[in-house]
Write a protein that holds these residues in place. Structure first.
Motif, PDB file in Angstrom:
ATOM      1  N   GLN A 172       0.845  -1.198   0.000  1.00 53.74           N
ATOM      2  CA  GLN A 172       0.000   0.000   0.000  1.00 53.74           C
ATOM      3  C   GLN A 172       0.881   1.249   0.000  1.00 53.74           C
ATOM      4  O   GLN A 172       1.322   1.716   1.043  1.00 53.74           O
ATOM      5  N   THR A 173       1.142   1.793  -1.184  1.00 56.03           N
ATOM      6  CA  THR A 173       2.053   2.934  -1.294  1.00 56.03           C
ATOM      7  C   THR A 173       1.488   4.215  -0.689  1.00 56.03           C
ATOM      8  O   THR A 173       2.234   5.159  -0.422  1.00 56.03           O
ATOM      9  N   ARG A 174       0.185   4.249  -0.479  1.00 56.23           N
ATOM     10  CA  ARG A 174      -0.417   5.448   0.102  1.00 56.23           C
ATOM     11  C   ARG A 174      -0.292   5.465   1.629  1.00 56.23           C
ATOM     12  O   ARG A 174      -0.566   6.476   2.264  1.00 56.23           O
ATOM     13  N   PHE A 175       0.105   4.325   2.219  1.00 53.67           N
ATOM     14  CA  PHE A 175       0.256   4.242   3.666  1.00 53.67           C
ATOM     15  C   PHE A 175       1.707   4.550   4.031  1.00 53.67           C
ATOM     16  O   PHE A 175       2.636   3.982   3.449  1.00 53.67           O
ATOM     17  N   PHE A 176       1.907   5.405   5.033  1.00 52.46           N
ATOM     18  CA  PHE A 176       3.256   5.871   5.381  1.00 52.46           C
ATOM     19  C   PHE A 176       3.438   5.864   6.891  1.00 52.46           C
ATOM     20  O   PHE A 176       2.575   6.341   7.636  1.00 52.46           O
ATOM     21  N   ARG A 177       4.558   5.323   7.332  1.00 56.71           N
ATOM     22  CA  ARG A 177       4.868   5.314   8.761  1.00 56.71           C
ATOM     23  C   ARG A 177       5.519   6.647   9.126  1.00 56.71           C
ATOM     24  O   ARG A 177       6.684   6.891   8.837  1.00 56.71           O
ATOM     25  N   THR A 178       4.771   7.499   9.769  1.00 58.35           N
ATOM     26  CA  THR A 178       5.239   8.844  10.092  1.00 58.35           C
ATOM     27  C   THR A 178       6.114   8.888  11.332  1.00 58.35           C
ATOM     28  O   THR A 178       6.881   9.824  11.533  1.00 58.35           O
ATOM     29  N   HIS A 179       5.969   7.872  12.169  1.00 59.99           N
ATOM     30  CA  HIS A 179       6.601   7.864  13.486  1.00 59.99           C
ATOM     31  C   HIS A 179       6.712   6.416  13.907  1.00 59.99           C
ATOM     32  O   HIS A 179       6.028   5.554  13.363  1.00 59.99           O
ATOM     33  N   ARG A 180       7.546   6.128  14.858  1.00 54.68           N
ATOM     34  CA  ARG A 180       7.703   4.726  15.235  1.00 54.68           C
ATOM     35  C   ARG A 180       6.425   4.112  15.796  1.00 54.68           C
ATOM     36  O   ARG A 180       6.308   2.900  15.875  1.00 54.68           O
ATOM     37  N   SER A 181       5.442   4.965  16.130  1.00 52.73           N
ATOM     38  CA  SER A 181       4.192   4.446  16.688  1.00 52.73           C
ATOM     39  C   SER A 181       2.990   4.639  15.768  1.00 52.73           C
ATOM     40  O   SER A 181       1.885   4.252  16.137  1.00 52.73           O
ATOM     41  N   PHE A 182       3.177   5.243  14.588  1.00 55.58           N
ATOM     42  CA  PHE A 182       2.035   5.597  13.753  1.00 55.58           C
ATOM     43  C   PHE A 182       2.249   5.238  12.282  1.00 55.58           C
ATOM     44  O   PHE A 182       3.344   5.424  11.744  1.00 55.58           O
ATOM     45  N   ILE A 183       1.176   4.747  11.653  1.00 54.61           N
ATOM     46  CA  ILE A 183       1.099   4.567  10.200  1.00 54.61           C
ATOM     47  C   ILE A 183      -0.137   5.320   9.733  1.00 54.61           C
ATOM     48  O   ILE A 183      -1.220   5.166  10.312  1.00 54.61           O
ATOM     49  N   VAL A 184       0.005   6.134   8.692  1.00 56.86           N
ATOM     50  CA  VAL A 184      -1.081   7.021   8.260  1.00 56.86           C
ATOM     51  C   VAL A 184      -1.403   6.792   6.792  1.00 56.86           C
ATOM     52  O   VAL A 184      -0.507   6.512   5.985  1.00 56.86           O
ATOM     53  N   ASN A 185      -2.677   6.923   6.451  1.00 57.78           N
ATOM     54  CA  ASN A 185      -3.111   6.928   5.060  1.00 57.78           C
ATOM     55  C   ASN A 185      -2.941   8.361   4.543  1.00 57.78           C
ATOM     56  O   ASN A 185      -3.679   9.266   4.941  1.00 57.78           O
ATOM     57  N   ARG A 216      11.252  13.777  13.050  1.00 59.78           N
ATOM     58  CA  ARG A 216      12.218  14.570  12.289  1.00 59.78           C
ATOM     59  C   ARG A 216      12.813  13.789  11.120  1.00 59.78           C
ATOM     60  O   ARG A 216      12.936  14.314  10.017  1.00 59.78           O
ATOM     61  N   GLN A 217      13.167  12.523  11.353  1.00 54.24           N
ATOM     62  CA  GLN A 217      13.794  11.737  10.292  1.00 54.24           C
ATOM     63  C   GLN A 217      12.838  11.379   9.168  1.00 54.24           C
ATOM     64  O   GLN A 217      13.279  10.944   8.094  1.00 54.24           O
ATOM     65  N   ASN A 218      11.534  11.553   9.401  1.00 51.34           N
ATOM     66  CA  ASN A 218      10.552  11.213   8.367  1.00 51.34           C
ATOM     67  C   ASN A 218       9.974  12.443   7.659  1.00 51.34           C
ATOM     68  O   ASN A 218       9.132  12.304   6.767  1.00 51.34           O
ATOM     69  N   VAL A 219      10.396  13.629   8.072  1.00 49.32           N
ATOM     70  CA  VAL A 219       9.839  14.863   7.502  1.00 49.32           C
ATOM     71  C   VAL A 219      10.091  14.953   5.996  1.00 49.32           C
ATOM     72  O   VAL A 219       9.185  15.249   5.213  1.00 49.32           O
TER      73      VAL A 219
END
Length: 291
Positions: free
Chosen positions: A235-248, A277-280
């Motif tokens: 699912q390319t639209r899903f992104f792990r923004t933080h070590r605790s979160f995955i967002v659509n 910060r590392q995912n910005v």
């Protein structure tokens, strides 16, 4: 029931106001303790030759506030207490016990300088300081905790809760059904990509927020966020923004912050989700999602 109780203890919980904001929390603790002792005199203290009763209580409560501030800052140096995103009730109870022990020590030490009538360094006297600190000091912590519990219950009640297990989403011929596996046998979670808002790590569980028939539902499955991420690689639209979160990314409605990190919101929810910060840079590359 036992599993639900364990989840509540280890699941994410809002941090206590007095711990989250050390300076304001110290002022609240000192002010509350001072007013409480003036109104109810629970310790049955009296004035000394040098200080009246209100002055004596003011000095004790100011010391309690200073000790509270110092020990709240101290526990933040420990990795166990430093991550607010992984705050739990167990961490809260542990932190409060540690902080009030620090307040006890502060009161125990200061009393020999302001109240010479107190017997000198005795273990019994120290136990008295511990009792008084926990008797009065625990009340503002407990008050903040009750407010957080009430807000959490209210927040959860706004989102339809579904117990872990196989869900039955509405059929959609244009999308491929996603099936999430659990660490528990005979437990799966199914949904369509367009239904997914975000997922959040919560102890040994992952909480999914799904939009089904114009209703947002909260669903829990036992697994790690890393394992969930591995199951969603297609699912390319899903992104792990933080070590605790995955967002659509298609459900993101706004962002706020800078290169040190973002706070984003998703469709239908007021919850702010962190982008580390590392995912910005990667987030800026992908959002808004295209294609």
């Amino acid at each position: 029931m036992e599993r639900r109780f364990y989840h509540r203890l280890t699941g994410k919980f809002p941090k206590n106001y007095l711990i989250k904001y050390p300076l304001s929390g110290a002022i609240v603790l000192a002010s509350f303790s001072f007013l409480f002792t003036l109104m109810y005199d629970p310790l049955e203290f009296h004035g000394t030759q040098l200080y009246t009763y209100p002055q004596l209580m003011g000095l004790y409560c100011a010391t309690a506030g200073f000790a509270d501030f110092s020990f709240v800052r101290l526990i933040r140096l420990f990795p166990y207490f430093s991550n607010e995103q992984e705050w739990t009730l167990i961490k809260e109870f542990t932190a409060v016990v540690f902080i009030l022990l620090g307040v006890s020590i502060g009161i125990f030490v200061i009393q020999f300088f302001i109240d010479p009538q107190i017997p000198q360094w005795t273990f019994r006297n120290f136990l008295g300081s511990v009792k008084n600190a926990y008797l009065i000091g625990s009340l503002p912590f407990l008050f903040s905790m009750i407010i957080n519990i009430s807000n959490k219950i209210h927040h959860d009640s706004e989102i339809s809760f579904s117990a872990s297990g196989t869900s039955t989403p509405s059929p959609d011929a244009a999308e491929e059904l996603i099936q999430i596996e659990s660490k528990l046998k005979k437990e799966t979670l199914e949904f369509y990509p367009s239904q997914f808002l975000y997922a959040e790590s919560d102890g040994n569980y992952v909480v999914f927020y799904l939009q089904e028939k114009n209703e947002i539902k909260k669903k829990i499955i036992r697994n790690s966020i890393s394992q969930i991420e591995n199951q969603l690689t297609s699912q390319t639209r899903f992104f792990r923004t933080h070590r605790s979160f995955i967002v659509n990314l298609e459900k993101v409605t706004g962002k706020d912050g800078n290169t040190s990190g973002y706070r984003i919101t998703v469709e239908g929810l007021s919850t702010e989700i962190p982008v580390s910060r590392q995912n910005v840079a990667k987030f800026d590359e992908l959002y808004p999602f295209k294609g």
